[in-house]
Design a protein around this motif. Structure first.
Motif: not given
Length: 150
Positions: A55-68, A114-125
């Motif tokens: 779960a922490a890896a998922a949140m880190a991926t989401r944060a990187a997506s938003v940041r980049a 699991l795709r994370f998008r810049p707007d913070g949304s993601a693939t539901e899983a």
């Protein structure tokens, strides 16, 4: 003066074989009851720790997506029991004995993406980590991209 006989030595001889066997039997019975419970607690802790790390890896991926401001993907290799996110975190393997499944979310060729998008949304899983009867579920919300462990 009257002389008394010395005290009896019979009370100082120790334990009988029967008393020792009874004590060992009680100790063995107690160990037989306690050891499986401790093992179950260890399995539960192992499963929950692995789920929280994923779960922490998922949140880190989401944060990187938003940041980049670009899509980032968390790859879960179901067959090899490992996960990673390019440019965010390296390969992490699940501890031995744990299994992983993605009952809800897209899988292709034994991999979940699991795709994370810049707007913070993601693939539901929904991701399940299991060891024996112990299991933990990670839910990825499609709207917020948040990961919840239950």
């Amino acid at each position: 003066m009257i002389r008394r006989a010395p005290p009896s030595v019979a009370s100082d001889q120790g334990f009988t074989l029967l008393e020792l066997l009874l004590a060992l039997s009680i100790a063995a019975l107690a160990a037989a009851v306690v050891v499986p419970r401790v093992s179950g607690v260890r399995d539960t802790a192992l499963v929950e720790t692995a789920a929280r790390k994923l779960a922490a890896a998922a949140m880190a991926t989401r944060a990187a997506s938003v940041r980049a401001s670009e899509d980032r993907v968390l790859v879960i290799d179901l067959a090899a029991r490992r996960y990673w996110s390019d440019g965010v975190l390296g390969v992490t393997r699940l501890p031995p004995g744990l299994s992983i499944a993605v009952p809800r979310g897209g899988t292709f060729d034994h991999r979940a993406l699991l795709r994370f998008r810049p707007d913070g949304s993601a693939t539901e899983a929904e991701i399940r980590i299991r060891k024996g009867r112990r299991s933990s579920t990670i839910s990825i919300d499609w709207l917020t991209g948040s990961a919840r462990v239950s």
